[in-house]
Write an enzyme that holds these catalytic residues in place. Structure first.
Site, PDB file in Angstrom:
ATOM      1  N   HIS A 307      71.115   8.641  47.497  1.00  0.00           N
ATOM      2  CA  HIS A 307      71.118   7.780  48.677  1.00  0.00           C
ATOM      3  C   HIS A 307      70.835   6.359  48.255  1.00  0.00           C
ATOM      4  O   HIS A 307      70.107   6.117  47.279  1.00  0.00           O
ATOM      5  CB  HIS A 307      70.066   8.258  49.687  1.00  0.00           C
ATOM      6  CG  HIS A 307      70.206   7.654  51.041  1.00  0.00           C
ATOM      7  ND1 HIS A 307      69.647   6.436  51.367  1.00  0.00           N
ATOM      8  CD2 HIS A 307      70.849   8.086  52.157  1.00  0.00           C
ATOM      9  CE1 HIS A 307      69.938   6.158  52.627  1.00  0.00           C
ATOM     10  NE2 HIS A 307      70.669   7.132  53.135  1.00  0.00           N
ATOM     11  N   ASP A 365      73.536  14.188  54.780  1.00  0.00           N
ATOM     12  CA  ASP A 365      74.950  14.519  54.927  1.00  0.00           C
ATOM     13  C   ASP A 365      75.305  15.838  54.256  1.00  0.00           C
ATOM     14  O   ASP A 365      76.321  16.452  54.584  1.00  0.00           O
ATOM     15  CB  ASP A 365      75.821  13.404  54.329  1.00  0.00           C
ATOM     16  CG  ASP A 365      75.605  12.074  55.033  1.00  0.00           C
ATOM     17  OD1 ASP A 365      75.723  12.050  56.267  1.00  0.00           O
ATOM     18  OD2 ASP A 365      75.311  11.084  54.349  1.00  0.00           O
TER      19      ASP A 365
END
Length: 431
Positions: A307, A365
């Site tokens: 991320h 996600d």
């Protein structure tokens, strides 16, 4: 007591003191607003990797420690105990609502879910196969033509009404975008259903057959909305703020945010995860694809790991992983082999020194797409789900910015690399 400062030494030996600003938590920040005026130089920070673009009291992230808080409340506590509309209230008004305040807020949102009937004609103007996000950008941007009674951005009550309308109408607009894509009639909202159940009914019911949302599915979707409600100064939120800094109306600003979210590097990541899992195909292929992911010459990449901000576990991923179990246990249509493949991929990656050293942990996600598929939500609606949830954060940031008396229009500068001044050459003299 003298305030802390950073000393900037210029090439000619002169110095400039830059004051250090300190928030309630998080890294200190040194103020560079005077640098250009006093030195004639700009600061250079592509992607704003080290730049605080605003003051905000909404969301705090510590990427090194894996912390996410809305208005000071840990995301773990909100996910376990709150509803999405309670979180939306918190983002808008800074405090958790009382029981009476929440009931009133739910009533306001529930009774503003309908959209102007004229918008049906607008939807028909889109091609039958238009991507739902393309439709969302257009329809949300058009709302100022229908709700221009409360567009004075300098009026706090007008800002609040616009915020309520956006949160309330976004699920209806999203469901209509889906129906247009499917070629099915629009389904009107029902005031007796909660936020997520109402949305699911508008998506899946038809005039021929009523749809009763599964409570497990509605709860899972509500939790996903909580996890996606805000995430500090990400690309789409920054887009909303930049658009809003010019004085643009709130519907235009949120439409701009949707357009930014549509980018595959932002809101489309969970689609990429499902595509990756489909490519891997089976648990027996995991080792091969792990090796490919570590091979710099191989274009294959593990999607859903790492991320931009989190250099530790994404706290949302930990929460959503458990929800996957709940959904798969209770939803007969859930894709259990896909989840098992994801778990195996996660297990191996988290033990591999390459992923550990590169701090590549599963992010939100990685699992959200699996849940959406289990809920029968098609892949081209995944980013739309994200937009529904993130609307709460977008309008909170927009309201915060417009209400700040010190806010000014955004105007980044640049490091110019083009040609220096040159004289115009007439057309007949050019070689």
């Amino acid at each position: 007591m003298e305030k802390e400062h950073v000393t900037l030494t210029q090439p000619d030996g002169t110095t400039l003191e830059l004051p250090i600003l300190e928030g309630s938590v998080g890294p200190k920040t040194f103020d560079v607003t005077s640098v250009y005026k006093k030195t004639g130089m700009f600061t250079f920070d592509p992607g704003f990797m080290a730049t605080a673009s605003c003051r905000s009291a909404i969301t705090f992230i510590d990427g090194e420690k894996g912390i996410l808080r809305y208005r000071g409340y840990p995301i773990e506590q909100l996910a376990e105990q709150s509803s999405f509309l309670e979180v939306a209230y918190l983002l808008l008004y800074s405090e958790l609502p009382s029981a009476e305040q929440l009931t009133e807020f739910e009533y306001i949102i529930g009774h503003h879910t309908m959209i102007n009937e004229s918008l049906q004609m607008f939807y028909r103007g889109f091609r039958y196969d238009a991507h739902p996000m393309a439709t969302m950008v257009g329809v949300v941007g058009s709302l100022s033509a229908f709700y221009h009674d409360s567009l004075d951005i300098h009026d706090a009550r007008h800002r609040e009404i616009s915020a309520h309308r956006l949160i309330a109408k976004m699920p209806t607009i999203a469901a209509c975008s889906y129906k247009r894509h499917k070629g099915e009639p629009f389904i009107y909202p029902r005031n007796d259903l909660n936020y997520t159940a109402n949305f699911m009914r508008m998506m899946f019911a038809t005039p021929c057959e009523e749809f009763e949302p599964d409570p497990v599915a509605a709860k899972a979707l509500d939790l996903l909305f909580i996890l996606h409600a805000d995430h500090e100064q990400n690309a789409s939120t920054s887009t909303v703020r930049i658009a809003g800094s010019s004085g643009a109306n709130p519907f235009a600003c949120i439409s701009a945010g949707i357009a930014s979210l549509w980018g595959p590097a932002h809101g489309g990541a969970n689609e990429a995860v499902l595509n990756m899992l489909d490519e891997i195909g089976d648990v027996s292929n995991v080792d091969k694809y792990i090796a490919r992911a570590k091979d710099k010459s191989d274009p294959f990449r593990l999607m859903g790991f790492g991320h931009r901000v989190y250099k530790n576990n994404d706290p949302r991923a930990t929460i959503i992983r458990k929800v996957c179990y709940d959904v798969l246990e209770n939803m007969p249509t859930a894709d259990s082999p896909l989840f098992e493949l994801a778990l195996k991929l996660e297990e191996i990656a988290l033990k591999d020194e390459y992923f550990i050293s590169h701090k590549l942990y599963p992010n939100v996600d990685f699992y959200s797409g699996i849940i959406y598929r289990a809920l029968n939500i098609p892949m081209n609606m995944f980013t739309v789900m994200f937009a529904i949830a993130r609307t709460a954060g977008w309008v909170a940031h927009w309201m915060e910015m417009i209400g700040d008396p010190d806010h000014r229009i955004a105007r980044p500068r640049q490091l110019y690399l083009g040609a220096a001044e040159r004289a115009y050459v007439p057309l007949d003299k050019r070689g």
